[in-house]
Design an enzyme around this catalytic site. Structure first.
Site, PDB file in Angstrom:
ATOM      1  N   SER A  42       0.796  -1.232   0.000  1.00  0.00           N
ATOM      2  CA  SER A  42       0.000   0.000   0.000  1.00  0.00           C
ATOM      3  C   SER A  42       0.828   1.281   0.000  1.00  0.00           C
ATOM      4  O   SER A  42       0.344   2.313  -0.441  1.00  0.00           O
ATOM      5  CB  SER A  42      -0.974   0.014   1.172  1.00  0.00           C
ATOM      6  OG  SER A  42      -0.299   0.245   2.373  1.00  0.00           O
ATOM      7  N   LYS A  86      -0.059   4.835   6.688  1.00  0.00           N
ATOM      8  CA  LYS A  86      -0.603   5.591   5.556  1.00  0.00           C
ATOM      9  C   LYS A  86      -0.070   7.018   5.575  1.00  0.00           C
ATOM     10  O   LYS A  86       0.412   7.510   6.584  1.00  0.00           O
ATOM     11  CB  LYS A  86      -2.137   5.658   5.616  1.00  0.00           C
ATOM     12  CG  LYS A  86      -2.837   4.325   5.648  1.00  0.00           C
ATOM     13  CD  LYS A  86      -2.678   3.559   4.380  1.00  0.00           C
ATOM     14  CE  LYS A  86      -3.335   2.195   4.499  1.00  0.00           C
ATOM     15  NZ  LYS A  86      -2.951   1.303   3.446  1.00  0.00           N
TER      16      LYS A  86
END
Length: 162
Positions: A42, A86
């Protein structure tokens, strides 16, 4: 009881020192700096697929000193037992426009980040489970901010907004 007195005293002193050391480690890990291991696609290309070790600081999150572009560690809103890494894309009040469909890059959605929330996304747009899937994240789920890469050794050093 005389000969045992010195043994008991010495054992008590060593136990006390060891207890203070573990308290120091606990306070450091809980409130200052902790170790984070990341892996997965990710955050490509900023963070490799292979397991990577980082140091993450917890002070910025406690005092609200996070900025767009910071890479943060947060509790997964869908599974609070797990943490995810993230990039912080938007703070409360920001207007975010993002690609809403991986099949059709022309489909965009716009959202205003509500008060007390942030918007996080993985750098790998088409292979990341992030705010595009679970919406804005409450600020309280953010645990820390990455600042130093520890492993692999060839990448050892500061890790700012990469």
């Amino acid at each position: 009881m005389g000969p045992f007195r010195s043994i008991i005293t010495e054992a008590w002193e060593k136990t006390f020192i060891l207890t203070k050391f573990f308290c120091f480690l606990h306070v450091t890990d809980t409130y200052l700096i902790n170790h984070v291991m990341t892996y997965g696609p990710s955050m490509l290309p900023a963070i490799d697929l292979s397991p990577t070790d980082f140091l993450a600081e917890r002070i910025s999150t406690r005092f609200g000193k996070l900025a767009q572009g910071d890479i943060v560690v947060l509790r997964n809103p869908q599974n609070p037992r797990k943490t995810v890494t993230k990039r912080l894309v938007g703070l409360e009040g920001d207007t975010i426009t993002y690609v809403s469909s991986s099949e059709n890059s022309d489909m965009h959605e716009t959202v205003v980040v509500p008060k007390g929330h942030v918007w996080v996304q993985g750098d790998n747009t088409y292979n990341s489970n992030d705010s595009r899937h679970f919406g804005p994240v409450p600020y309280g789920l953010i645990e820390s901010k990455l600042f130093w890469r520890v492993w692999p050794l060839e990448d050892f050093g500061p890790f700012w907004k990469k």
